[in-house]
Design a protein around this motif. Structure first.
Motif, short mmCIF file in Angstrom:
data_model
loop_
_atom_site.label_atom_id
_atom_site.label_comp_id
_atom_site.label_asym_id
_atom_site.label_seq_id
_atom_site.Cartn_x
_atom_site.Cartn_y
_atom_site.Cartn_z
N ALA A 191 3.08 -30.30 -3.44
CA ALA A 191 1.47 -29.89 -5.24
C ALA A 191 1.19 -31.10 -5.37
CB ALA A 191 2.37 -29.37 -6.01
N THR A 192 2.00 -32.48 -5.95
CA THR A 192 0.95 -33.51 -6.52
C THR A 192 0.32 -34.06 -4.95
OG1 THR A 192 3.35 -34.44 -6.37
CG2 THR A 192 3.38 -33.63 -8.38
N PHE A 193 0.72 -34.39 -3.69
CA PHE A 193 0.41 -34.78 -3.12
C PHE A 193 -1.13 -34.41 -2.76
CE2 PHE A 193 -0.57 -36.57 1.15
CZ PHE A 193 -0.43 -37.74 1.13
N LYS A 194 -0.85 -33.19 -2.67
CA LYS A 194 -1.92 -32.57 -2.97
C LYS A 194 -3.83 -32.48 -3.74
CE LYS A 194 -0.23 -29.22 0.53
NZ LYS A 194 -0.10 -27.76 0.57
N SER A 195 -2.69 -32.47 -5.03
CA SER A 195 -3.51 -32.85 -6.52
C SER A 195 -4.17 -33.92 -6.09
CB SER A 195 -2.81 -32.45 -7.68
OG SER A 195 -2.77 -31.38 -7.07
N GLY A 196 -3.17 -35.06 -5.94
CA GLY A 196 -3.37 -36.07 -6.13
C GLY A 196 -4.71 -37.05 -5.01
N MET A 197 -4.19 -36.42 -4.06
CA MET A 197 -5.46 -36.72 -2.25
C MET A 197 -6.87 -36.01 -3.49
SD MET A 197 -4.05 -38.50 -0.77
CE MET A 197 -3.11 -39.63 -2.69
N SER A 198 -7.16 -34.62 -3.75
CA SER A 198 -8.25 -34.11 -4.28
C SER A 198 -8.76 -34.97 -5.55
CB SER A 198 -7.26 -33.07 -4.85
OG SER A 198 -8.82 -32.45 -5.61
N ALA A 199 -7.74 -35.52 -6.09
CA ALA A 199 -8.22 -36.43 -7.25
C ALA A 199 -9.30 -37.50 -6.94
CB ALA A 199 -7.56 -36.84 -8.29
N CYS A 200 -8.16 -38.66 -5.93
CA CYS A 200 -9.17 -39.85 -5.02
C CYS A 200 -11.23 -38.92 -4.66
CB CYS A 200 -8.49 -39.65 -3.64
SG CYS A 200 -7.00 -40.62 -4.23
N ILE A 201 -10.70 -38.01 -4.07
CA ILE A 201 -11.98 -37.83 -3.40
C ILE A 201 -13.05 -37.19 -4.97
CG2 ILE A 201 -13.55 -35.34 -2.04
CD1 ILE A 201 -11.73 -37.35 -0.40
N CYS A 202 -12.33 -36.80 -5.39
CA CYS A 202 -13.12 -36.67 -7.40
C CYS A 202 -13.75 -37.49 -7.20
CB CYS A 202 -12.95 -35.23 -7.68
SG CYS A 202 -12.42 -34.06 -7.51
N VAL A 203 -13.11 -38.59 -8.00
CA VAL A 203 -13.58 -40.08 -8.32
C VAL A 203 -14.37 -41.17 -7.27
CG1 VAL A 203 -12.69 -42.45 -8.74
CG2 VAL A 203 -11.11 -40.56 -9.02
N LEU A 204 -14.12 -40.57 -6.11
CA LEU A 204 -14.63 -41.11 -5.37
C LEU A 204 -16.41 -40.60 -4.86
CD1 LEU A 204 -15.60 -42.53 -2.44
CD2 LEU A 204 -14.96 -41.04 -1.08
N GLY A 205 -16.77 -39.37 -5.11
CA GLY A 205 -18.13 -39.11 -5.24
C GLY A 205 -18.39 -39.10 -6.56
N VAL A 206 -17.61 -39.07 -7.53
CA VAL A 206 -18.77 -38.75 -8.75
C VAL A 206 -18.43 -40.32 -9.28
CG1 VAL A 206 -18.71 -38.51 -11.62
CG2 VAL A 206 -17.16 -36.40 -9.40
N ALA A 207 -17.76 -41.03 -9.14
CA ALA A 207 -18.19 -42.42 -9.42
C ALA A 207 -19.14 -43.45 -8.82
CB ALA A 207 -16.43 -43.09 -9.64
N TRP A 208 -18.73 -42.80 -7.97
CA TRP A 208 -20.40 -43.65 -6.49
C TRP A 208 -21.31 -43.09 -6.95
CZ3 TRP A 208 -20.16 -43.05 -0.60
CH2 TRP A 208 -21.34 -44.21 -0.63
N LEU A 209 -21.60 -41.07 -7.62
CA LEU A 209 -22.58 -40.97 -8.17
C LEU A 209 -22.92 -42.15 -9.28
CD1 LEU A 209 -25.09 -39.19 -7.72
CD2 LEU A 209 -23.47 -37.33 -8.68
N GLY A 210 -21.90 -42.26 -9.75
CA GLY A 210 -22.71 -42.64 -11.72
C GLY A 210 -23.10 -44.24 -11.28
N THR A 211 -22.47 -45.09 -10.51
CA THR A 211 -22.52 -46.27 -10.33
C THR A 211 -23.89 -46.44 -9.70
OG1 THR A 211 -21.63 -46.04 -8.46
CG2 THR A 211 -20.39 -47.21 -10.25
N THR A 212 -23.93 -45.98 -8.61
CA THR A 212 -25.92 -45.97 -8.17
C THR A 212 -26.49 -45.80 -9.02
OG1 THR A 212 -25.29 -44.61 -6.19
CG2 THR A 212 -26.98 -45.00 -6.15
N PHE A 213 -26.76 -44.76 -9.84
CA PHE A 213 -28.20 -44.63 -10.73
C PHE A 213 -27.94 -45.51 -11.92
CE2 PHE A 213 -29.31 -42.98 -15.14
CZ PHE A 213 -30.71 -43.09 -14.31
#
Length: 439
Positions: free
Chosen positions: A291-313
């Protein structure tokens, strides 16, 4: 034009929040696509460092979970919670805070929430009180964990201005812990007593409340390597902190280190996972389904998308941001905490919020003291009652005391969360100058 682009950012963040979980990462990536092809913005820096650290830490935690280490920690937590049930409102945040600092993820709180709810009911204590502050503690503890991606990234961002990893921890751990325990005192008086709660009485009359017994649940038998896995993980964390101290400019035991801090954390964590696999004889295939591995990998995708969106702007409008916010943050540095608070409310990740906004704030000339003091505000994941641990707390409380009001924002996590972050930021502004002057 920048206003329209900002609206695009907010729309995709809102869309991601509606999708929930990993969906916020999906929407963030789509937002980068729209800003790039639709408005001609150059994509910002991808937060590779944060993602790799999360992956490494989660790999070690998932290995420990497969070995039974997390179950062992939960058993220890249950003993603490049941040892002095009258003080559950103070013990619950102590347990969730400690486990999160140790593991670098607030997901460890999931296992303790049903125990907290049960012990509170047994004592006639309104479960929303310990559940709310325990959940908040698991969130704010991320900003004090030696292995959390948010702490590691901020430490790296602060190094050029003379603050290292160890100084950051020396400030964040006592300020956030003190804030949590003082907020627990406040939470102990929030809401009606359980016996006076009409919703609880109605649910009790309809037989919807399962009344616990005072007998401690029989604990499951742990795998042979459970305790060993926890010991290996603990040694790895100690090694991370000691190595970071040794290579820091203030200590300077290792000059010009070949292995930088971020790489050290990744290698130590992957090394810990290796030793757990070898000495605890786990099936590594099971790590992938933990369960922790699945949640952690989900967190990686969240950081990738959201932080990338923020740094782009931010990267596209850094000059305008400098003009608009530079003088304001210089004269009122506490406003950074407000900005981080509302950003975290939407970004749903301490690491993503830190990665998206802290470099810009430091570039604007925000002092190290202000940056560190405001750091606790990236834990404002409780404002919208849709975060997984909040929903779990509501689900585990069958008394109905932990509930979302008809106005959405009037839920039991809001007041403790705001109080806790306010105290942590205040203590940060008071304590940070002392630490930075001494060390």
């Amino acid at each position: 034009m920048w206003i329209i682009e900002l609206l695009v950012v907010l729309i995709f963040i809102f869309l991601g929040a509606r999708l929930g979980s990993i969906g916020i990462g999906f929407a963030g990536g789509l937002g980068v696509l729209v800003l790039s092809l639709g408005f001609g913005l150059k994509p910002g820096d991808i937060p590779i460092d944060v993602i790799l650290i999360i992956m490494s830490v989660i790999a070690a935690i998932a290995a420990m979970q497969v070995a039974g280490g997390l179950d062992y920690l939960v058993q220890l937590a249950e003993r603490v919670l049941r040892s002095n049930p009258k003080y559950i409102t103070f013990l619950a945040p102590l347990v969730t805070y400690t486990m999160t600092v140790f593991a670098g993820t607030g997901l460890t709180a999931f296992s303790t929430l049903p125990v907290i709810a049960e012990v509170a009911k047994l004592q006639g204590i309104r479960p929303s009180r310990p559940l709310s502050i325990a959940t908040i503690a698991s969130q704010i503890a991320i900003t004090a964990s030696p292995i959390s991606a948010a702490v590691i990234f901020l430490a790296g961002a602060l190094e050029p201005v003379g603050v290292d990893y160890v100084q950051l921890l020396i400030i964040c751990i006592p300020t956030t812990f003190t804030a949590v325990m003082l907020t627990a005192f406040v939470a102990n008086f929030l809401g009606k007593d359980l016996k006076d709660d009409e919703i609880y009485q109605d649910r009790l009359a309809r037989g919807l409340v399962a009344m616990p017994t005072d007998k401690e649940k029989q604990q499951q038998e742990l795998p042979a390597g459970a305790k060993t896995s926890v010991l290996i993980f603990l040694i790895a964390i100690i090694a991370v902190v000691c190595y970071a101290m040794a290579i820091s400019s203030n200590v300077g035991l290792i000059k010009d280190p070949v292995l930088k801090r971020d790489a050290a954390i990744m290698t130590f964590m992957l090394g810990a996972a290796t030793f757990i696999a070898l000495f605890c004889k786990i099936d590594c295939n099971k790590v992938l389904s933990a369960a922790t591995f699945k949640s952690g990998m989900s967190a990686c995708i969240c950081v990738l998308g959201v932080a990338w969106l923020g740094t782009t702007f931010v990267a596209a409008h850094i000059e305008e941001i400098n003009v608009f916010a530079g003088n304001l943050l210089e004269s009122k540095p506490w406003l950074l905490a407000v900005v981080l608070f509302f950003a975290a409310m939407l970004l749903y990740s301490q690491a993503a919020t830190t990665r998206a906004l802290m470099p810009a704030a430091i570039a604007l000339g925000v002092s190290p003291v202000a940056a560190i003091a405001a750091f606790a505000s990236v834990s404002a994941l409780f404002v919208l009652p849709t975060y997984p641990t909040l929903l779990a707390a509501i689900e585990f409380d069958d008394t109905g005391s932990t509930r979302i009001g008809k106005y959405v924002f009037n839920h039991p996590f809001l007041i403790p969360g705001v109080v806790c972050i306010t105290l942590a930021v205040t203590f940060g502004f008071l304590f940070a100058p002392l630490v930075l002057n001494i060390f």
